[in-house]
Design a protein around this motif. Structure first.
Motif, PDB file in Angstrom:
ATOM      1  N   PRO A 462       0.671  -1.288   0.081  1.00 18.32           N
ATOM      2  CA  PRO A 462      -0.297  -0.289  -0.459  1.00 18.32           C
ATOM      3  C   PRO A 462       0.879   1.401  -0.386  1.00 18.32           C
ATOM      4  O   PRO A 462       2.246   1.302   0.327  1.00 18.32           O
ATOM      5  N   ALA A 463       0.561   2.432  -0.327  1.00 15.61           N
ATOM      6  CA  ALA A 463       1.212   4.068  -0.230  1.00 15.61           C
ATOM      7  C   ALA A 463       1.259   4.156   1.122  1.00 15.61           C
ATOM      8  O   ALA A 463       0.612   3.511   2.334  1.00 15.61           O
ATOM      9  N   PRO A 464       2.131   4.851   2.102  1.00 12.06           N
ATOM     10  CA  PRO A 464       2.974   5.317   2.390  1.00 12.06           C
ATOM     11  C   PRO A 464       1.213   6.177   3.122  1.00 12.06           C
ATOM     12  O   PRO A 464       0.782   6.887   2.715  1.00 12.06           O
ATOM     13  N   ARG A 465       1.203   6.332   4.194  1.00 15.54           N
ATOM     14  CA  ARG A 465       0.245   6.850   5.234  1.00 15.54           C
ATOM     15  C   ARG A 465       0.152   8.094   4.646  1.00 15.54           C
ATOM     16  O   ARG A 465       1.150   9.177   4.857  1.00 15.54           O
ATOM     17  N   ASP A 466      -1.121   8.721   4.986  1.00 13.67           N
ATOM     18  CA  ASP A 466      -1.224  10.465   4.120  1.00 13.67           C
ATOM     19  C   ASP A 466      -0.964  11.211   5.962  1.00 13.67           C
ATOM     20  O   ASP A 466      -1.599  11.930   6.239  1.00 13.67           O
ATOM     21  N   ASP A 467       0.287  11.193   6.358  1.00 13.30           N
ATOM     22  CA  ASP A 467       0.645  12.204   7.285  1.00 13.30           C
ATOM     23  C   ASP A 467       1.966  12.252   7.387  1.00 13.30           C
ATOM     24  O   ASP A 467       2.561  12.633   6.053  1.00 13.30           O
ATOM     25  N   ALA A 468       2.316  13.536   7.888  1.00 14.13           N
ATOM     26  CA  ALA A 468       3.632  14.221   7.620  1.00 14.13           C
ATOM     27  C   ALA A 468       5.239  13.205   7.265  1.00 14.13           C
ATOM     28  O   ALA A 468       5.539  13.308   6.674  1.00 14.13           O
TER      29      ALA A 468
END
Length: 622
Positions: A462-468
């Motif tokens: 999966p794509a990386p998490r949508d955080d900083a």
């Protein structure tokens, strides 16, 4: 200590302002009970908001004075930090200084990074004349143990008023021994080592009690005078041998002085006196590790922690000793040519839609190309050679293959995971952990996933998490994210049907297949999961060591004729495996030393092939 700056601090202030506004409405309506609750909430959200203190003064006036206002703030009935703080401030207005200091110190001990003590009345001239030195001593003793040693300089400001009060109180009561050694503890943690030495030394001279001796040793240690600290502590042990924690302090100090053998003697004395002491045996394991570097001592620490999970010191030591070590504490990045080219393109800010055309001299693991195409979907790769032994062919037969090849192009051989499984791994995946048992334990949240989904995650990450942090990985190290996802998917596999004995379990069969499959990053991920399982399950140790060692020996055999990018990792993983046989451990250590020299390739080629053959003969069949 937490950092409450920036957006979080602004949000807390806005919330506090809203609570004050609501409290003033309640006051205008004569509803003191609701006003009190909102003022407590305002203090809990932002202890330093001036408007809250102004509203508290209005509340006291409405209640008929500060003394009467205290009836609305009773911590024994409402155990809430806002209640404690509000009562503390009202006590100060009422002239009940000892209670005021004690209550605010209680808040500061609970949340030392917030400005509970940054109030005008605590900074007023002559405050030390109004507060009993016993109260000041107890306040310092209550706050200091909750602080890092030392507190970072940028985090000291909220605690400075208490240290100033201690200093003023010491000036007025220079013979108060408890104030002196309690104040020394706070001063030391606040980076005032010389004050700490002076105060504890004076306390010890006036009354050579056990707490003063202990604190004097700590102060001397922090001031860079470790030998003097040892003299004080050894003298105190001769005087009073009952404090086994002091034995551990001595042992740790000896280790920092480069004398772990002496330190081990002290730890063993403590363990002999009390086999159940929460620090004695862990300290002994750590000191044995300092003497020979053998991983078995770290595993012994893990065993101790598993048997006594409330012994936090064992976990602290395990984290400290593994810090910075690949796979024990963090996932290393890939070292393929493709990864190097990927990072160069990212550093040069190449557009994500650029049609990169790359050439590599030899075929590399498919996950490396997967990482490249995660960042640059249109990238193409020209592979000039497929040296023998062919990395597309598993060195041993496997039941489950993750990759299939069309020429030099690898494609996933398993279906993508379900969206729910992909998201579950995405939430937990990260590239570091305090220690291996912690990583294993954290992966238990994946135990309910279908193993087929977890296998799918390995090749359809999966794509990386949508955080900083996730966005930073996507922009700077997409390869590290893929490696992290693969590791956590394998740790999830390690939790599949844990009621089955390891040797005959499906989790063992799946991980062994991934480990022995075509050469790829997933092999390292499976090795890590197998090693982590061995750290927490003694029954798996012999088999785990054998599995990882066999994969390492296969890599070293291939390394005779071509580059094997997994070699470095597999050496570290073999050395981390509990029960690895001495011949394999020695070989792995030799290879690592060779890799880490400036002429790594020549040094690796120079390793005697006979060493590899000896290790292979010593390796029992899987």
């Amino acid at each position: 200590m937490a950092d409450r700056s920036g957006e979080r601090g602004d949000a807390e202030r806005l919330e506090a302002e809203g609570e004050v506004a609501t409290a003033r409405i309640a006051l205008a309506d004569g509803d003191l009970t609701h006003a009190a609750r909102h003022l407590e909430d305002a203090l809990a959200r932002d202890p330093g908001l001036p408007e809250t203190h102004e509203a508290l003064a209005e509340f006291a006036a409405r209640a008929g004075g500060a003394a009467k206002a205290l009836d609305w703030f009773e911590p024994e009935k409402r155990a809430y930090i806002g209640t404690v703080a509000a009562r503390g401030h009202l006590c100060a207005v009422a002239g009940r200084w000892d209670e005021a200091v004690a209550l605010l110190a209680q808040c500061a001990g609970h949340e030392p990074d917030r400005p509970w003590l940054d109030v005008a009345w605590l900074r007023r001239p002559g405050i030390a004349e109004l507060v009993d030195p016993d109260t000041v001593a107890r306040a310092a003793a209550g706050v200091a143990p909750r602080l890092p040693d030392p507190v970072d300089e940028e985090h000291r400001a909220p605690l400075t008023p208490l240290l100033d009060l201690v200093r003023a109180s010491v000036g007025r009561h220079p013979g108060h021994t408890m104030l002196l050694w309690c104040g020394s503890t706070l001063a030391r943690r606040m980076g005032r080592a010389e004050d700490a030495v002076a105060w504890a030394g004076r306390s010890y001279d006036l009354e050579p009690c056990h707490p003063a001796a202990v604190m004097l040793g700590y102060a001397l240690r922090s001031a860079g005078r470790p030998e003097q600290a040892l003299d004080v502590w050894r003298g105190e042990v001769r005087r009073d041998p009952s404090d086994l924690d002091l034995y551990i302090d001595i042992a740790e100090l000896l280790q920092t002085l480069g004398r772990p053998a002496e330190g081990l003697e002290w730890a063993e004395r403590a363990a002999a006196a009390d086999p159940d002491h929460p620090k004695a045996r862990p300290a002994a394991h750590a000191l044995r590790h300092a003497l020979d570097g053998d991983t078995r001592h770290l595993v012994a620490l893990a065993d101790h922690l598993r048997g006594a999970p409330d012994h936090e010191y064992a976990g602290e030591l395990l984290a400290r000793l593994g810090r910075g070590r690949p796979w024990l504490n963090w996932i290393p990045g890939g070292n393929e040519a493709i990864v190097s080219l990927l990072h160069q393109a990212l550093e040069q800010s190449v557009a994500a839609d650029a049609a990169l055309g790359l050439t590599v001299s030899a075929l590399e693991p498919p996950s490396a190309l997967l990482a490249l195409r995660t960042a640059f979907p249109r990238a193409s790769l020209d592979v000039q050679d497929v040296p023998e032994p062919d990395l597309r062919v598993p060195p041993r037969p496997v039941t489950t293959a993750l990759w299939t090849y069309e020429g030099t192009t690898a494609r996933p051989a398993v279906r993508p995971p379900s969206p729910e499984a992909a998201e579950a791994v995405r939430r937990v995946a990260w590239h570091g952990w305090p220690h291996l048992p912690a990583a294993y334990d954290d992966a238990v949240v994946l135990s309910g996933l279908d193993p087929v989904d977890l296998l799918g995650v390995l090749v359809h990450p999966p794509a990386p998490r949508d955080d900083a942090l996730g966005r930073a990985l996507a922009a700077q190290a997409p390869d590290l994210w893929i490696r992290a996802v693969q590791v956590w998917a394998c740790l999830g596999l390690a939790h599949h049907r844990t009621d089955e004995p390891w040797a005959a379990s499906r989790r063992r069969a799946l991980l062994a297949d991934v480990l022995a499959g075509a050469e790829d990053w997933v092999c390292e991920a499976a090795a890590l999961a197998i090693v982590a399982t061995a750290w927490v399950d003694p029954a798996a140790r012999e088999d785990a060591a054998r599995l990882v060692a066999r994969r390492l020996l296969d890599a070293l055999e291939a390394r005779k004729t071509r580059v094997v990018t997994l070699t470095w990792s597999l050496c570290h993983l073999a050395l981390a495996a509990p029960g690895v046989i001495p011949e394999v451990a020695a070989l792995a250590a030799d290879v690592l030393r060779a890799i880490e020299t400036a002429d790594a390739i020549d040094a690796i080629d120079a390793i005697d092939a006979e060493d590899t053959e000896d290790a292979s003969e010593a390796q029992a069949p899987a």
